[in-house]
Design a protein around this motif. Structure first.
Motif, PDB file in Angstrom:
ATOM      1  N   ASN A 164       1.237  -6.834   3.647  1.00  0.00           N
ATOM      2  CA  ASN A 164       0.919  -7.782   2.571  1.00  0.00           C
ATOM      3  C   ASN A 164      -0.330  -7.400   1.784  1.00  0.00           C
ATOM      4  OD1 ASN A 164       3.098  -9.431   3.235  1.00  0.00           O
ATOM      5  ND2 ASN A 164       1.894 -10.628   4.686  1.00  0.00           N
ATOM      6  N   ILE A 165      -0.971  -6.299   2.165  1.00  0.00           N
ATOM      7  CA  ILE A 165      -2.194  -5.900   1.474  1.00  0.00           C
ATOM      8  C   ILE A 165      -1.837  -5.062   0.255  1.00  0.00           C
ATOM      9  CG2 ILE A 165      -4.335  -4.565   1.645  1.00  0.00           C
ATOM     10  CD1 ILE A 165      -4.491  -5.319   4.567  1.00  0.00           C
ATOM     11  N   PRO A 166      -2.245  -5.503  -0.948  1.00  0.00           N
ATOM     12  CA  PRO A 166      -1.905  -4.760  -2.164  1.00  0.00           C
ATOM     13  C   PRO A 166      -2.812  -3.549  -2.364  1.00  0.00           C
ATOM     14  CG  PRO A 166      -3.253  -6.652  -2.722  1.00  0.00           C
ATOM     15  CD  PRO A 166      -3.028  -6.723  -1.240  1.00  0.00           C
ATOM     16  N   GLU A 167      -2.403  -2.654  -3.242  1.00  0.00           N
ATOM     17  CA  GLU A 167      -3.229  -1.487  -3.557  1.00  0.00           C
ATOM     18  C   GLU A 167      -4.462  -1.890  -4.360  1.00  0.00           C
ATOM     19  OE1 GLU A 167      -0.940   1.547  -5.448  1.00  0.00           O
ATOM     20  OE2 GLU A 167       0.706   1.392  -4.013  1.00  0.00           O
ATOM     21  N   MET A 212       0.828  -1.206   0.000  1.00  0.00           N
ATOM     22  CA  MET A 212       0.000   0.000   0.000  1.00  0.00           C
ATOM     23  C   MET A 212       0.860   1.253   0.000  1.00  0.00           C
ATOM     24  SD  MET A 212      -3.233  -0.566   2.532  1.00  0.00           S
ATOM     25  CE  MET A 212      -2.274  -1.150   3.923  1.00  0.00           C
ATOM     26  N   LYS A 213       0.295   2.319  -0.512  1.00  0.00           N
ATOM     27  CA  LYS A 213       0.961   3.610  -0.450  1.00  0.00           C
ATOM     28  C   LYS A 213       0.907   4.148   0.977  1.00  0.00           C
ATOM     29  CE  LYS A 213      -0.514   4.851  -5.139  1.00  0.00           C
ATOM     30  NZ  LYS A 213      -1.340   5.792  -5.940  1.00  0.00           N
ATOM     31  N   THR A 214       1.828   5.039   1.287  1.00  0.00           N
ATOM     32  CA  THR A 214       1.858   5.663   2.609  1.00  0.00           C
ATOM     33  C   THR A 214       1.369   7.104   2.506  1.00  0.00           C
ATOM     34  OG1 THR A 214       3.726   4.284   3.304  1.00  0.00           O
ATOM     35  CG2 THR A 214       3.315   6.293   4.566  1.00  0.00           C
ATOM     36  N   PHE A 215       0.523   7.483   3.454  1.00  0.00           N
ATOM     37  CA  PHE A 215      -0.045   8.833   3.478  1.00  0.00           C
ATOM     38  C   PHE A 215       0.402   9.520   4.759  1.00  0.00           C
ATOM     39  CE2 PHE A 215      -3.251  12.082   4.196  1.00  0.00           C
ATOM     40  CZ  PHE A 215      -3.526  12.558   2.927  1.00  0.00           C
ATOM     41  N   GLN A 216       0.970  10.691   4.631  1.00  0.00           N
ATOM     42  CA  GLN A 216       1.417  11.473   5.784  1.00  0.00           C
ATOM     43  C   GLN A 216       0.273  12.364   6.273  1.00  0.00           C
ATOM     44  OE1 GLN A 216       4.421  11.162   7.210  1.00  0.00           O
ATOM     45  NE2 GLN A 216       5.220   9.727   5.667  1.00  0.00           N
ATOM     46  N   LEU A 217      -0.046  12.267   7.561  1.00  0.00           N
ATOM     47  CA  LEU A 217      -1.144  13.064   8.121  1.00  0.00           C
ATOM     48  C   LEU A 217      -0.726  13.654   9.459  1.00  0.00           C
ATOM     49  CD1 LEU A 217      -4.135  13.956   7.857  1.00  0.00           C
ATOM     50  CD2 LEU A 217      -4.751  11.885   9.124  1.00  0.00           C
ATOM     51  N   ALA A 218      -0.881  14.970   9.583  1.00  0.00           N
ATOM     52  CA  ALA A 218      -0.571  15.650  10.831  1.00  0.00           C
ATOM     53  C   ALA A 218      -1.834  15.747  11.684  1.00  0.00           C
ATOM     54  CB  ALA A 218      -0.013  17.040  10.552  1.00  0.00           C
ATOM     55  N   ALA A 219      -1.663  15.606  13.003  1.00  0.00           N
ATOM     56  CA  ALA A 219      -2.800  15.676  13.919  1.00  0.00           C
ATOM     57  C   ALA A 219      -2.368  16.300  15.238  1.00  0.00           C
ATOM     58  CB  ALA A 219      -3.377  14.278  14.160  1.00  0.00           C
ATOM     59  N   GLU A 220      -3.346  16.871  15.924  1.00  0.00           N
ATOM     60  CA  GLU A 220      -3.109  17.436  17.242  1.00  0.00           C
ATOM     61  C   GLU A 220      -3.930  16.655  18.271  1.00  0.00           C
ATOM     62  OE1 GLU A 220      -1.032  19.790  18.086  1.00  0.00           O
ATOM     63  OE2 GLU A 220      -0.405  20.300  16.029  1.00  0.00           O
ATOM     64  N   VAL A 221      -3.320  16.343  19.387  1.00  0.00           N
ATOM     65  CA  VAL A 221      -4.037  15.667  20.470  1.00  0.00           C
ATOM     66  C   VAL A 221      -4.959  16.677  21.135  1.00  0.00           C
ATOM     67  CG1 VAL A 221      -3.807  14.432  22.657  1.00  0.00           C
ATOM     68  CG2 VAL A 221      -2.117  14.076  20.839  1.00  0.00           C
ATOM     69  N   ARG A 222      -6.207  16.275  21.394  1.00  0.00           N
ATOM     70  CA  ARG A 222      -7.167  17.173  22.044  1.00  0.00           C
ATOM     71  C   ARG A 222      -7.680  16.549  23.340  1.00  0.00           C
ATOM     72  NH1 ARG A 222     -12.734  15.671  20.577  1.00  0.00           N
ATOM     73  NH2 ARG A 222     -12.632  13.957  19.066  1.00  0.00           N
ATOM     74  N   GLU A 223      -8.023  17.419  24.272  1.00  0.00           N
ATOM     75  CA  GLU A 223      -8.525  16.963  25.569  1.00  0.00           C
ATOM     76  C   GLU A 223     -10.048  17.082  25.663  1.00  0.00           C
ATOM     77  OE1 GLU A 223      -6.642  15.512  27.700  1.00  0.00           O
ATOM     78  OE2 GLU A 223      -4.761  15.936  26.674  1.00  0.00           O
ATOM     79  N   SER A 224     -10.590  18.153  25.055  1.00  0.00           N
ATOM     80  CA  SER A 224     -12.026  18.397  25.178  1.00  0.00           C
ATOM     81  C   SER A 224     -12.820  17.454  24.283  1.00  0.00           C
ATOM     82  CB  SER A 224     -12.346  19.847  24.808  1.00  0.00           C
ATOM     83  OG  SER A 224     -11.950  20.111  23.479  1.00  0.00           O
ATOM     84  N   LYS A 225     -14.044  17.169  24.690  1.00  0.00           N
ATOM     85  CA  LYS A 225     -14.920  16.339  23.880  1.00  0.00           C
ATOM     86  C   LYS A 225     -16.359  16.786  24.088  1.00  0.00           C
ATOM     87  CE  LYS A 225     -15.231  12.684  27.399  1.00  0.00           C
ATOM     88  NZ  LYS A 225     -15.075  11.241  27.664  1.00  0.00           N
ATOM     89  N   TYR A 281     -11.126  11.255  -0.669  1.00  0.00           N
ATOM     90  CA  TYR A 281     -11.786  11.346  -1.980  1.00  0.00           C
ATOM     91  C   TYR A 281     -10.932  10.705  -3.071  1.00  0.00           C
ATOM     92  CZ  TYR A 281     -14.569  14.681   0.658  1.00  0.00           C
ATOM     93  OH  TYR A 281     -15.354  15.280   1.611  1.00  0.00           O
ATOM     94  N   THR A 282     -10.707   9.417  -2.927  1.00  0.00           N
ATOM     95  CA  THR A 282      -9.881   8.664  -3.863  1.00  0.00           C
ATOM     96  C   THR A 282     -10.243   7.189  -3.747  1.00  0.00           C
ATOM     97  OG1 THR A 282      -7.622   7.996  -4.394  1.00  0.00           O
ATOM     98  CG2 THR A 282      -8.077   8.527  -2.114  1.00  0.00           C
ATOM     99  N   PRO A 283     -10.107   6.432  -4.830  1.00  0.00           N
ATOM    100  CA  PRO A 283     -10.343   4.990  -4.741  1.00  0.00           C
ATOM    101  C   PRO A 283      -9.159   4.246  -4.125  1.00  0.00           C
ATOM    102  CG  PRO A 283      -9.748   5.584  -6.981  1.00  0.00           C
ATOM    103  CD  PRO A 283      -9.880   6.870  -6.216  1.00  0.00           C
ATOM    104  N   ASP A 284      -8.028   4.946  -3.950  1.00  0.00           N
ATOM    105  CA  ASP A 284      -6.829   4.305  -3.419  1.00  0.00           C
ATOM    106  C   ASP A 284      -6.956   4.031  -1.927  1.00  0.00           C
ATOM    107  OD1 ASP A 284      -5.602   4.460  -5.918  1.00  0.00           O
ATOM    108  OD2 ASP A 284      -4.809   6.461  -5.504  1.00  0.00           O
ATOM    109  N   ILE A 285      -6.190   3.048  -1.469  1.00  0.00           N
ATOM    110  CA  ILE A 285      -6.128   2.772  -0.036  1.00  0.00           C
ATOM    111  C   ILE A 285      -4.706   3.065   0.445  1.00  0.00           C
ATOM    112  CG2 ILE A 285      -7.990   1.088  -0.026  1.00  0.00           C
ATOM    113  CD1 ILE A 285      -5.875  -1.124  -0.112  1.00  0.00           C
TER     114      ILE A 285
END
Length: 212
Positions: A136-139, A1-14, A54-58
């Protein structure tokens, strides 16, 4: 599979009020769980999710937070029923030792003989559910349809791939070459020609016997 870089912030409130406030800022509430750890609440920028969602890719996701990098996959996503804005995402942390379950797109390879005979090739299942180590999971799951004849199907039980298990029902039809009006007409014409040939042969035989 392709690798996707994603930035995130930890949050306390809910809560709904806090989530609504985040969405007004172009942020999406998220949660990551799995791999024996407690669920962690996060926020990500909605614009950063577009090429992931918004893509068919995984993808396997490298989630970058202040607490470090975590490897995960997109497990669930909620959309607004009217605007289609992303409301919430669930991320599942993965490891190299534990298999995961994902839906993988299907691709049909080859030109089916049944299509050349006038049939119509249809793809009934655009994705198949698989279980495997994420490495082992293919695209894509490639299926050779070149030998598929008219009126025939390929079912899940007919398929096998290295290092992964298919979880869909074995009787589920993945693709088929279905009969069309053109193929019916061609078949009817062939039958009529065969009948005429048989009748002509029979008449020729009768004529020969009469001459004797």
């Amino acid at each position: 599979m392709k690798t996707f870089q994603l930035a995130a912030e930890v949050r306390e409130s809910k809560g709904k009020k806090e989530a609504k406030a985040l969405r007004k800022q172009g942020l999406v509430p998220a949660v990551i769980y799995g791999d024996g750890k407690e669920a962690t609440m996060l926020t990500v920028k909605e614009k950063d999710l577009r090429n992931l969602v918004y893509t068919p890719d995984i993808f396997v996701i490298e989630l970058n937070t202040s607490a470090g990098v975590r490897t995960c996959i997109l497990q669930d996503i909620q959309f607004h029923p009217v605007t289609d804005h992303i409301l919430h995402i669930d991320l599942l942390e993965v490891s190299k030792e534990k298999p995961i379950t994902m839906e993988v797109p299907v691709v049909l390879d080859g030109h089916a003989v049944g299509v050349r005979a006038g049939g119509n090739l249809t793809l009934d299942m655009r994705k198949l559910r698989v279980k495997a180590l994420y490495e082992n999971i293919p695209e894509r799951l490639h299926i050779d349809v070149s030998k598929l004849q008219i009126g025939k199907t390929i079912q899940v039980g007919d398929l096998s791939f290295d290092n992964l298990e298919l979880l869909n029902s074995k009787n589920a039809v993945v693709c088929a070459v279905r009969v069309t009006r053109t193929s019916r007409s061609a078949a009817s014409s062939t039958e009529e020609e065969d009948e005429e040939t048989t009748e002509e042969s029979a008449e020729s035989g009768d004529a020969a016997q009469s001459a004797e």
